[in-house]
Scaffold this active site. Sequence first.
Site, PDB file in Angstrom:
ATOM      1  N   GLU A  21       8.823  12.857   3.967  1.00  0.00           N
ATOM      2  CA  GLU A  21       8.092  13.703   3.008  1.00  0.00           C
ATOM      3  C   GLU A  21       7.192  12.868   2.095  1.00  0.00           C
ATOM      4  OE1 GLU A  21      11.162  12.811   2.899  1.00  0.00           O
ATOM      5  OE2 GLU A  21      11.750  12.389   0.827  1.00  0.00           O
ATOM      6  N   HIS A  66      12.189   8.576   4.439  1.00  0.00           N
ATOM      7  CA  HIS A  66      11.588   9.701   3.703  1.00  0.00           C
ATOM      8  C   HIS A  66      10.268  10.150   4.323  1.00  0.00           C
ATOM      9  CE1 HIS A  66      14.069   9.586  -0.024  1.00  0.00           C
ATOM     10  NE2 HIS A  66      14.224   8.319   0.302  1.00  0.00           N
ATOM     11  N   CYS A 117      17.781  10.520   3.691  1.00  0.00           N
ATOM     12  CA  CYS A 117      18.291   9.503   2.774  1.00  0.00           C
ATOM     13  C   CYS A 117      19.576   9.979   2.082  1.00  0.00           C
ATOM     14  CB  CYS A 117      17.188   9.097   1.801  1.00  0.00           C
ATOM     15  SG  CYS A 117      17.459   7.449   1.130  1.00  0.00           S
TER      16      CYS A 117
HETATM   17  N1  GLN Z   1      16.195   7.472  -1.612  1.00  0.00           N
HETATM   18  C1  GLN Z   1      17.433   7.861  -1.601  1.00  0.00           C
HETATM   19  O1  GLN Z   1      17.775   9.008  -1.343  1.00  0.00           O
HETATM   20  C2  GLN Z   1      18.403   6.811  -2.007  1.00  0.00           C
HETATM   21  C3  GLN Z   1      19.840   7.157  -1.756  1.00  0.00           C
HETATM   22  C4  GLN Z   1      20.706   6.499  -2.801  1.00  0.00           C
HETATM   23  N2  GLN Z   1      20.623   5.054  -2.740  1.00  0.00           N
HETATM   24  C5  GLN Z   1      22.152   6.968  -2.640  1.00  0.00           C
HETATM   25  O2  GLN Z   1      22.983   6.229  -2.220  1.00  0.00           O
HETATM   26  O3  GLN Z   1      22.431   8.109  -2.942  1.00  0.00           O
END
Ligand code: GLN
Length: 205
Positions: free
Chosen positions: A183, A181, A88
């Site tokens: 995890e 994610h 992410c």
């Molecule tokens: N769950 C996440 O890591 C979200 C990422 C977050 N929206 C970003 O742009 O940094």
Amino acid sequence: MTVSPRSSAPRTVGVLALQGDFREHREMLEGMGHRAIEVRKPAQLEGLDALIIPGGESTTIARLILSNGFQEPLRAFCASGRPTWGTCAGAILLAKEVDRLDRPGIETMHIRVRRNAFGRQVDSFEEDLAIEGLEGGPFRAVFIRAPVIERVDPPARAIARLADGTVVAARQGNLLATSFHPELTHDTRLHAYFLTIGAPPGAAK
Ligand SMILES: NC(=O)CC[C@H](N)C(=O)O
């Protein structure tokens, strides 16, 4: 290549612990029998077999990478051939191109990422994914304010897509990026897969 969850010997795996959900990664790795280190200083990268850059807020993590002198050490870690995985926000930081990030990240993967790509209406969702190289059936992927991988250029390649074709995981030698994610689930298969993706130094360029 396919791997089973218990195919790797115990490793020492770092989780970048500047901000975000590093604890969940550490707990999953420990549950798999690996040694997990919360990395807060560049010198801690030295003894690691692999590294995870967790989800969180990419602008905050990018700021802390710069202010803690992590940028060059993280680039060198990626170039060393050791498995490196961004989940992410971590995927945003590994990307060479991001639609909007006000400061540089690590910029080692040949992917273009769009942040918060699913909009406010769809803050989070789950979807079953087929992931290339992962045996044992679909992987339940959890997306939270997730980015999408808009473009994948060689030597990076897409390894998972949503039903509509949107790329949500990519691999480039020893580098792995996922929009979701793993995890936050109890499925350790992707963590196990990640530990097998080491490459010769410089292979990920
Ligand atoms: N769950 C996440 O890591 C979200 C990422 C977050 N929206 C970003 O742009 O940094």
